[in-house]
Design an enzyme around this catalytic site. Structure first.
Site, mmCIF file in Angstrom:
data_model
loop_
_atom_site.group_PDB
_atom_site.id
_atom_site.type_symbol
_atom_site.label_atom_id
_atom_site.label_comp_id
_atom_site.label_asym_id
_atom_site.label_seq_id
_atom_site.Cartn_x
_atom_site.Cartn_y
_atom_site.Cartn_z
ATOM 1 N N PHE A 183 7.304 3.594 -3.288
ATOM 2 C CA PHE A 183 6.069 3.041 -2.725
ATOM 3 C C PHE A 183 6.412 2.024 -1.647
ATOM 4 O O PHE A 183 7.136 1.057 -1.894
ATOM 5 C CB PHE A 183 5.233 2.375 -3.820
ATOM 6 C CG PHE A 183 3.944 1.787 -3.315
ATOM 7 C CD1 PHE A 183 2.886 2.613 -2.957
ATOM 8 C CD2 PHE A 183 3.783 0.412 -3.187
ATOM 9 C CE1 PHE A 183 1.700 2.075 -2.476
ATOM 10 C CE2 PHE A 183 2.601 -0.136 -2.714
ATOM 11 C CZ PHE A 183 1.548 0.704 -2.356
ATOM 12 N N GLY A 184 5.892 2.240 -0.438
ATOM 13 C CA GLY A 184 6.092 1.297 0.668
ATOM 14 C C GLY A 184 4.795 0.578 0.989
ATOM 15 O O GLY A 184 3.730 1.207 1.049
ATOM 16 N N TYR A 185 4.875 -0.738 1.202
ATOM 17 C CA TYR A 185 3.665 -1.523 1.473
ATOM 18 C C TYR A 185 3.810 -2.408 2.718
ATOM 19 O O TYR A 185 2.865 -3.096 3.100
ATOM 20 C CB TYR A 185 3.311 -2.391 0.254
ATOM 21 C CG TYR A 185 4.449 -3.306 -0.158
ATOM 22 C CD1 TYR A 185 5.441 -2.853 -1.016
ATOM 23 C CD2 TYR A 185 4.542 -4.591 0.359
ATOM 24 C CE1 TYR A 185 6.505 -3.675 -1.357
ATOM 25 C CE2 TYR A 185 5.602 -5.415 0.009
ATOM 26 C CZ TYR A 185 6.575 -4.947 -0.847
ATOM 27 O OH TYR A 185 7.634 -5.763 -1.176
ATOM 28 N N GLY A 186 5.000 -2.429 3.296
ATOM 29 C CA GLY A 186 5.236 -3.272 4.481
ATOM 30 C C GLY A 186 5.804 -2.418 5.594
ATOM 31 O O GLY A 186 5.214 -1.408 5.988
ATOM 32 N N SER A 187 7.008 -2.786 6.048
ATOM 33 C CA SER A 187 7.607 -1.993 7.133
ATOM 34 C C SER A 187 7.861 -0.554 6.702
ATOM 35 O O SER A 187 7.928 0.350 7.542
ATOM 36 C CB SER A 187 8.909 -2.638 7.617
ATOM 37 O OG SER A 187 9.924 -2.506 6.656
ATOM 38 N N GLU A 244 16.649 -3.542 2.788
ATOM 39 C CA GLU A 244 15.785 -4.464 2.038
ATOM 40 C C GLU A 244 16.591 -5.538 1.321
ATOM 41 O O GLU A 244 16.139 -6.092 0.321
ATOM 42 C CB GLU A 244 14.959 -3.652 1.010
ATOM 43 C CG GLU A 244 14.109 -2.545 1.607
ATOM 44 C CD GLU A 244 12.981 -3.050 2.499
ATOM 45 O OE1 GLU A 244 12.448 -4.141 2.237
ATOM 46 O OE2 GLU A 244 12.670 -2.364 3.488
HETATM 47 C C1 SIN Z 1 8.068 -2.337 1.928
HETATM 48 O O1 SIN Z 1 7.741 -2.075 3.078
HETATM 49 O O2 SIN Z 1 7.704 -1.615 0.982
HETATM 50 C C2 SIN Z 1 8.944 -3.518 1.616
HETATM 51 C C3 SIN Z 1 8.833 -4.650 2.548
HETATM 52 C C4 SIN Z 1 9.259 -4.368 3.952
HETATM 53 O O3 SIN Z 1 10.304 -3.743 4.171
HETATM 54 O O4 SIN Z 1 8.553 -4.771 4.888
#
Ligand code: SIN
Length: 190
Positions: free
Chosen positions: A24-28, A99
């Site tokens: 699951f990705g929530y940012g970049s 990360e």
């Molecule tokens: C993510 O995107 O899931 C983790 C945080 C990031 O890399 O910005």
């Protein structure tokens, strides 16, 4: 805890013997999917919100002048929307490096947005409040000012924020925290 979490996170994989893993990705990871994946589906997780509370020493800032990137903060009753990727297990190793500034793999149940009652267990990179790069809560104006001023090896912190806001908008996701910050950055640029 050291600033580099690569060693701490790499053994955290209860799905190691699986042929493919949901991430699951929530940012970049939503807007910069520069890793191989088999499929991706919009999804959300329960009980978490996205916040610009994590310091970035390696991508969007420096150790002397950290930027701010997102992590997840517990908030019962809330949902965090993002993107789920079906990846091969070997894709995790380079992501651990990407990360490494405080994030650890955690197991999470993800709920797919494109099918009702369809969910799966997967992994998420989470930077908890006890990691060395954690900055925590601050007034939105202060967070926006820090993002506006920060640059790192991956580029301007502002671009991270604006790319995330665009990607969430494209997904039809409303995120007051991210959009309020993006509005402040936009206003400042004018
Ligand atoms: C993510 O995107 O899931 C983790 C945080 C990031 O890399 O910005």
């Amino acid at each position: 805890m050291t600033l580099d979490t690569t060693r701490d996170t790499r053994h955290r994989n209860p799905f190691a013997d699986h042929d493919a893993i949901w991430l699951f990705g929530y940012g970049s990871l939503i807007w910069k999917a520069d890793f191989p994946y088999r499929e991706r589906r919009p999804a959300h997780i329960h009980g978490w919100v996205r916040r610009f509370w994590q310091g970035s020493h390696d991508h969007r800032g420096t150790p002397e002048s950290p930027g701010r990137v997102v992590t997840l903060v517990r908030q019962p009753g809330e949902r965090c929307h993002g993107m789920a990727y079906r990846i091969s297990p070997e894709v995790l190793a380079p992501l651990d490096v990407r990360e490494k500034n405080g994030y650890l793999r955690e197991v999470v149940r993800l709920h797919f947005d494109d099918a009702e009652n369809d969910s799966a267990e997967g992994l998420v990179y989470l930077a908890g409040p006890d990691n060395a790069a954690f900055l925590g809560e601050a007034p939105l104006d202060a967070i926006a000012a820090q993002i506006a001023a920060s640059h790192g090896p991956s580029g301007a912190n502002r671009d991270y924020l604006l790319n995330l806001a665009i990607a969430l908008n494209d997904l039809g996701v409303e995120d007051d925290h991210v959009f309020a910050l993006a509005t402040r950055l936009d206003a400042e640029a004018r």
